[in-house]
Write a protein that holds these residues in place. Structure first.
Motif, PDB file in Angstrom:
ATOM      1  N   GLY A  81       0.820  -1.205   0.000  1.00 17.19           N
ATOM      2  CA  GLY A  81       0.000   0.000   0.000  1.00 17.19           C
ATOM      3  C   GLY A  81       0.853   1.254   0.000  1.00 17.19           C
ATOM      4  N   MET A  82       0.328   2.311   0.624  1.00 11.30           N
ATOM      5  CA  MET A  82       0.985   3.622   0.620  1.00 11.30           C
ATOM      6  C   MET A  82       1.303   4.055   2.039  1.00 11.30           C
ATOM      7  SD  MET A  82      -0.335   7.186  -1.178  1.00 11.30           S
ATOM      8  CE  MET A  82      -0.405   6.370  -2.786  1.00 11.30           C
ATOM      9  N   THR A  83       2.513   4.581   2.228  1.00 12.97           N
ATOM     10  CA  THR A  83       2.956   5.114   3.508  1.00 12.97           C
ATOM     11  C   THR A  83       3.016   6.631   3.409  1.00 12.97           C
ATOM     12  OG1 THR A  83       4.288   3.142   3.926  1.00 12.97           O
ATOM     13  CG2 THR A  83       4.795   5.095   5.240  1.00 12.97           C
ATOM     14  N   PHE A  84       2.383   7.312   4.340  1.00 16.62           N
ATOM     15  CA  PHE A  84       2.400   8.771   4.386  1.00 16.62           C
ATOM     16  C   PHE A  84       3.485   9.217   5.356  1.00 16.62           C
ATOM     17  CE2 PHE A  84      -1.594   7.834   2.491  1.00 16.62           C
ATOM     18  CZ  PHE A  84      -1.874   8.917   1.661  1.00 16.62           C
ATOM     19  N   THR A  85       4.478   9.917   4.840  1.00 17.35           N
ATOM     20  CA  THR A  85       5.627  10.291   5.656  1.00 17.35           C
ATOM     21  C   THR A  85       5.408  11.575   6.440  1.00 17.35           C
ATOM     22  OG1 THR A  85       6.631  11.490   3.797  1.00 17.35           O
ATOM     23  CG2 THR A  85       7.199   9.151   4.065  1.00 17.35           C
ATOM     24  N   GLU A  86       4.348  12.316   6.132  1.00 18.19           N
ATOM     25  CA  GLU A  86       4.070  13.580   6.826  1.00 18.19           C
ATOM     26  C   GLU A  86       2.646  13.590   7.380  1.00 18.19           C
ATOM     27  OE1 GLU A  86       6.307  15.802   7.494  1.00 18.19           O
ATOM     28  OE2 GLU A  86       7.874  14.781   6.355  1.00 18.19           O
ATOM     29  N   ALA A  87       2.252  12.498   8.011  1.00 12.55           N
ATOM     30  CA  ALA A  87       0.933  12.432   8.650  1.00 12.55           C
ATOM     31  C   ALA A  87       1.014  13.065  10.035  1.00 12.55           C
ATOM     32  CB  ALA A  87       0.463  10.990   8.751  1.00 12.55           C
ATOM     33  N   ARG A 369       2.728  14.151   1.084  1.00 11.86           N
ATOM     34  CA  ARG A 369       1.648  15.112   1.316  1.00 11.86           C
ATOM     35  C   ARG A 369       1.360  15.201   2.814  1.00 11.86           C
ATOM     36  NH1 ARG A 369      -4.441  15.035  -1.417  1.00 11.86           N
ATOM     37  NH2 ARG A 369      -5.384  16.575  -0.018  1.00 11.86           N
ATOM     38  N   THR A 370       1.221  16.410   3.338  1.00 16.25           N
ATOM     39  CA  THR A 370       0.883  16.604   4.750  1.00 16.25           C
ATOM     40  C   THR A 370      -0.606  16.353   4.945  1.00 16.25           C
ATOM     41  OG1 THR A 370       2.639  18.250   4.990  1.00 16.25           O
ATOM     42  CG2 THR A 370       0.941  18.199   6.695  1.00 16.25           C
ATOM     43  N   VAL A 371      -0.918  15.353   5.746  1.00 15.76           N
ATOM     44  CA  VAL A 371      -2.307  14.995   6.019  1.00 15.76           C
ATOM     45  C   VAL A 371      -2.486  14.844   7.526  1.00 15.76           C
ATOM     46  CG1 VAL A 371      -2.601  13.826   3.797  1.00 15.76           C
ATOM     47  CG2 VAL A 371      -1.877  12.519   5.799  1.00 15.76           C
ATOM     48  N   SER A 372      -3.719  14.935   7.980  1.00 18.90           N
ATOM     49  CA  SER A 372      -3.992  14.809   9.412  1.00 18.90           C
ATOM     50  C   SER A 372      -5.079  13.771   9.650  1.00 18.90           C
ATOM     51  CB  SER A 372      -4.412  16.158  10.008  1.00 18.90           C
ATOM     52  OG  SER A 372      -5.773  16.427   9.719  1.00 18.90           O
ATOM     53  N   LEU A 373      -5.337  13.496  10.919  1.00 14.34           N
ATOM     54  CA  LEU A 373      -6.357  12.507  11.264  1.00 14.34           C
ATOM     55  C   LEU A 373      -7.737  12.924  10.780  1.00 14.34           C
ATOM     56  CD1 LEU A 373      -5.298  11.445  14.888  1.00 14.34           C
ATOM     57  CD2 LEU A 373      -4.841  10.262  12.721  1.00 14.34           C
ATOM     58  N   GLU A 405       1.935  11.468  -5.941  1.00 13.29           N
ATOM     59  CA  GLU A 405       2.422  12.819  -6.204  1.00 13.29           C
ATOM     60  C   GLU A 405       1.302  13.863  -6.143  1.00 13.29           C
ATOM     61  OE1 GLU A 405       5.623  13.472  -6.472  1.00 13.29           O
ATOM     62  OE2 GLU A 405       5.978  11.322  -6.175  1.00 13.29           O
ATOM     63  N   ALA A 406       0.049  13.427  -6.068  1.00 13.87           N
ATOM     64  CA  ALA A 406      -1.061  14.377  -6.032  1.00 13.87           C
ATOM     65  C   ALA A 406      -1.052  15.166  -4.733  1.00 13.87           C
ATOM     66  CB  ALA A 406      -2.388  13.635  -6.184  1.00 13.87           C
ATOM     67  N   VAL A 407      -1.329  16.447  -4.817  1.00 15.42           N
ATOM     68  CA  VAL A 407      -1.319  17.317  -3.643  1.00 15.42           C
ATOM     69  C   VAL A 407      -2.706  17.910  -3.440  1.00 15.42           C
ATOM     70  CG1 VAL A 407       1.124  17.863  -3.887  1.00 15.42           C
ATOM     71  CG2 VAL A 407      -0.583  19.313  -5.015  1.00 15.42           C
ATOM     72  N   GLY A 408      -2.935  18.434  -2.250  1.00 16.64           N
ATOM     73  CA  GLY A 408      -4.219  19.029  -1.930  1.00 16.64           C
ATOM     74  C   GLY A 408      -4.193  20.536  -2.042  1.00 16.64           C
ATOM     75  N   LEU A 409      -5.306  21.160  -1.681  1.00 22.67           N
ATOM     76  CA  LEU A 409      -5.423  22.616  -1.721  1.00 22.67           C
ATOM     77  C   LEU A 409      -4.688  23.259  -0.558  1.00 22.67           C
ATOM     78  CD1 LEU A 409      -6.746  25.301  -2.685  1.00 22.67           C
ATOM     79  CD2 LEU A 409      -8.699  24.715  -1.224  1.00 22.67           C
ATOM     80  N   ARG A 410      -4.843  22.707   0.626  1.00 28.44           N
ATOM     81  CA  ARG A 410      -4.389  23.364   1.859  1.00 28.44           C
ATOM     82  C   ARG A 410      -2.868  23.487   1.919  1.00 28.44           C
ATOM     83  NH1 ARG A 410      -6.108  19.657   5.880  1.00 28.44           N
ATOM     84  NH2 ARG A 410      -4.148  18.624   5.427  1.00 28.44           N
ATOM     85  N   ASP A 411      -2.379  24.682   2.300  1.00 28.25           N
ATOM     86  CA  ASP A 411      -0.946  24.863   2.508  1.00 28.25           C
ATOM     87  C   ASP A 411      -0.597  25.199   3.959  1.00 28.25           C
ATOM     88  OD1 ASP A 411      -1.757  27.501   2.767  1.00 28.25           O
ATOM     89  OD2 ASP A 411      -0.586  28.263   1.066  1.00 28.25           O
ATOM     90  N   THR A 412      -1.612  25.309   4.811  1.00 26.29           N
ATOM     91  CA  THR A 412      -1.391  25.664   6.216  1.00 26.29           C
ATOM     92  C   THR A 412      -2.384  24.896   7.077  1.00 26.29           C
ATOM     93  OG1 THR A 412      -0.721  27.894   5.542  1.00 26.29           O
ATOM     94  CG2 THR A 412      -1.243  27.563   7.871  1.00 26.29           C
ATOM     95  N   MET A 413      -1.876  24.147   8.056  1.00 27.66           N
ATOM     96  CA  MET A 413      -2.717  23.290   8.890  1.00 27.66           C
ATOM     97  C   MET A 413      -2.778  23.819  10.325  1.00 27.66           C
ATOM     98  SD  MET A 413      -2.101  19.268   9.893  1.00 27.66           S
ATOM     99  CE  MET A 413      -2.199  18.734   8.194  1.00 27.66           C
ATOM    100  N   LEU A 414      -3.960  23.830  10.889  1.00 26.54           N
ATOM    101  CA  LEU A 414      -4.137  24.214  12.289  1.00 26.54           C
ATOM    102  C   LEU A 414      -3.630  23.106  13.199  1.00 26.54           C
ATOM    103  CD1 LEU A 414      -5.447  26.344  14.243  1.00 26.54           C
ATOM    104  CD2 LEU A 414      -7.520  24.939  14.135  1.00 26.54           C
ATOM    105  N   ILE A 415      -2.846  23.473  14.239  1.00 26.06           N
ATOM    106  CA  ILE A 415      -2.394  22.530  15.266  1.00 26.06           C
ATOM    107  C   ILE A 415      -2.656  23.157  16.624  1.00 26.06           C
ATOM    108  CG2 ILE A 415      -0.679  21.294  13.890  1.00 26.06           C
ATOM    109  CD1 ILE A 415       1.465  23.160  15.029  1.00 26.06           C
ATOM    110  N   GLN A 416      -2.937  22.317  17.641  1.00 28.85           N
ATOM    111  CA  GLN A 416      -3.314  22.877  18.935  1.00 28.85           C
ATOM    112  C   GLN A 416      -3.271  21.835  20.032  1.00 28.85           C
ATOM    113  OE1 GLN A 416      -7.070  24.505  17.746  1.00 28.85           O
ATOM    114  NE2 GLN A 416      -7.969  22.529  17.292  1.00 28.85           N
ATOM    115  N   THR A 417      -3.185  22.328  21.276  1.00 25.64           N
ATOM    116  CA  THR A 417      -3.377  21.503  22.459  1.00 25.64           C
ATOM    117  C   THR A 417      -4.332  22.228  23.386  1.00 25.64           C
ATOM    118  OG1 THR A 417      -1.508  22.457  23.699  1.00 25.64           O
ATOM    119  CG2 THR A 417      -1.051  20.530  22.304  1.00 25.64           C
ATOM    120  N   GLY A 418      -4.952  21.469  24.293  1.00 28.28           N
ATOM    121  CA  GLY A 418      -5.976  22.042  25.160  1.00 28.28           C
ATOM    122  C   GLY A 418      -5.533  22.186  26.598  1.00 28.28           C
ATOM    123  N   ALA A 419      -6.424  22.752  27.390  1.00 29.01           N
ATOM    124  CA  ALA A 419      -6.190  22.944  28.819  1.00 29.01           C
ATOM    125  C   ALA A 419      -7.485  22.686  29.568  1.00 29.01           C
ATOM    126  CB  ALA A 419      -5.684  24.362  29.102  1.00 29.01           C
TER     127      ALA A 419
END
Length: 509
Positions: A81-87, A369-373, A405-419
């Motif tokens: 299958g495929m391995t995502f190196t920037e998940a 490609r940078t992807v998130s959960l 090699e296909a890329v998405g639209l997003r170039d900036t991803m939100l990241i955060q932690t809570g309190a």
């Protein structure tokens, strides 16, 4: 699985483990006889005739580099299958990350900011619309085995959408003495073995009858909290090393954590870090070495469960119609930046393993490609032709599964932690920021303008030099802050924008 293929898989184990770490081979035996499972809901709607199956292996606190020790994952998933190196985990802590995966939403929309407190815990999550309910509406049989978000009240009703709501009750990170939602209780046992057999049981039950979606939420390699341990519920304090299954109790002796080779390990100079972390002492390597070995040994049983699932799917004639996913709720620090654990926005904690095998996915491929959960949720919904009944924030990456090699639209991803603190100026939040292909940027929300970080990962891939106050990066910092403010309360497609090129840092004088 045909007899000849079973022998081939077993033989490959020894070769891969020897090649990776020079240790003994991992054997694969058939899963144990399945226990009786509770069926909480049924649906009569007919699914699309070409609806694929989905099996998700969700580990707990697994590092991306742990993949190198799992021979079955490497041979049956990565090579097929495929391995995502920037998940990435968009919110790297158990409960918020799992809520994001089930809902496809960021914490500002699903309401789960932390593991506990006024803004966290499983009670903060509304399960009325999740990938399970969308799948049930589409005619799927659905199961969730193992760890829920974090805790779960035994008297609470089952979450809707799950044909088999088969979660672990508290303490959900006890490897040896544990109870399932249906009342099945085990003592002096091993939790991964039971999760393995219960996953296979559902495949055997549903194969050929209806499409299915199964989440196998494994406990490994989380710190062990037996019933007698007094943990705080939010981290690893008070826990023990995860125990290995007897077959792997002596596996892989002598391995050294890959983190030890990272220049960020026991970082030499922490003075540029934000004040709440800059005074950390260096960590003793020996306990970290023991922790790493225990984590890997616990994952070897998950690796075996992957092999059993592939064998069950092939035996049932369903393998070529099934997407198999392996990922984790968050990564884990093993001494980088003098820290051990999760719930921070550094590279080794944000990074998660992500491997997907299934119909149409080219074998043995990798995608940067940078992807998130939350993107994974959107992608599974697209593959299964589901109709979400609420707005989801992820950007699906189905085109990339066809062409790495296909890329998405997003170039900036939100990241955060809570309190947990309800009295803070910005209640429910700790760090919030953004991730781009080049930069990591975040502020500690309640601690003033100098509490945070900016890393130029192109120049500094190990995140050693905090550039938050560096005048050369002033324009970069302002633009990243602007992007964070745009995304801070985003929902749906507004979370996935192409902001365009970033300013260049000024050259050094």
């Amino acid at each position: 699985m045909p007899h000849t293929l079973r022998l081939t898989v077993t033989a490959l184990v020894g070769l891969v483990v020897l090649a990776v770490v020079g240790a003994q081979a991992v054997s694969v035996e058939p899963a144990a006889t399945p226990s009786t499972v509770v069926r909480t809901s049924e649906t009569t709607r007919l699914p699309a005739p070409d609806a694929p199956n989905v099996v998700v292996f969700l580990t707990d606190d697994m590092r991306k580099d742990d993949l190198g020790y799992l021979p079955h994952v490497r041979n049956l998933l990565m090579k097929r299958g495929m391995t995502f190196t920037e998940a990435q985990s968009p919110h790297p802590l158990c409960c918020p990350a799992r809520a994001a995966l089930l809902s496809g939403q960021y914490a500002q929309n699903n309401g789960v900011h932390h593991n506990s407190g006024a803004y966290g815990g499983w009670e903060s999550f509304d399960p009325s619309s999740t990938i399970a309910t969308w799948a049930e509406d589409a005619g799927y049989a659905t199961a969730i085995h193992g760890k829920h978000l974090n805790h779960f009240d035994a008297d609470a009703p089952a979450d809707p959408g799950w044909t088999n709501f088969d979660i672990l009750l508290e303490p959900a990170t006890d490897f040896e003495n544990f109870t399932f939602f249906d009342g099945d209780s085990f003592n002096d046992d091993y939790v991964t073995t039971r999760l393995d057999e219960r996953t296979v049981a559902d495949i055997d039950t549903w194969a050929g009858r209806r499409p299915f979606m199964i989440f196998a939420n494994h406990v490994a390699p989380h710190i062990w909290f037996p019933e007698s341990a007094k943990g705080d519920g939010d981290g690893d304090r008070g826990g023990r090393l995860p125990p290995a299954e007897a077959a792997y109790a002596h596996a892989l002796k002598g391995i050294t954590p890959r983190a030890f080779k990272d220049p960020a390990f026991n970082e030499a100079d922490m003075r540029d870090k934000e004040s709440i972390v800059s005074g950390r002492p260096k960590l003793a390597p020996r306990p970290l070495k023991r922790l790493n070995l225990a984590r890997i040994r616990s994952l070897l049983s998950v690796d075996e469960a992957v092999a059993h699932t592939v064998a069950a799917l092939e035996r049932a004639g369903e393998l070529e119609e099934t997407y198999i996913v392996l990922t984790s709720d968050n990564g884990y620090a093993l001494g980088e930046h003098r820290f051990t654990g999760k719930d921070r926005l550094s590279d080794e904690i944000l990074d998660v393993p992500l491997v997907i095998r299934g119909p149409g996915i080219p074998a043995g491929t990798r995608s940067a490609r940078t992807v998130s959960l939350i993107d994974l949720t959107a992608t599974l919904a697209q593959l299964m032709s589901l109709t979400p009944t609420m707005t989801i924030d992820g950007e699906h990456f189905v085109p990339t599964l066809r062409d790495p090699e296909a890329v998405g639209l997003r170039d900036t991803m939100l990241i955060q932690t809570g309190a947990k603190d309800p009295s803070a100026r910005f209640p429910g939040w700790a760090y919030r920021g953004v991730l781009t292909q080049r930069y990591s940027y975040a502020r500690r929300i309640n601690n003033g303008p100098t509490a945070g970080f900016l890393y130029d990962r192109r120049q500094d891939p190990h995140e050693l030099a905090n550039l938050l106050s560096d005048e050369r990066y002033r324009a970069v910092r302002r633009e990243l802050e602007r992007r964070y403010r745009v995304l801070a309360d985003c929902s749906g497609t507004a979370c996935n924008r192409d902001f365009g090129p970033l300013p260049r840092p000024r050259p050094a004088r």
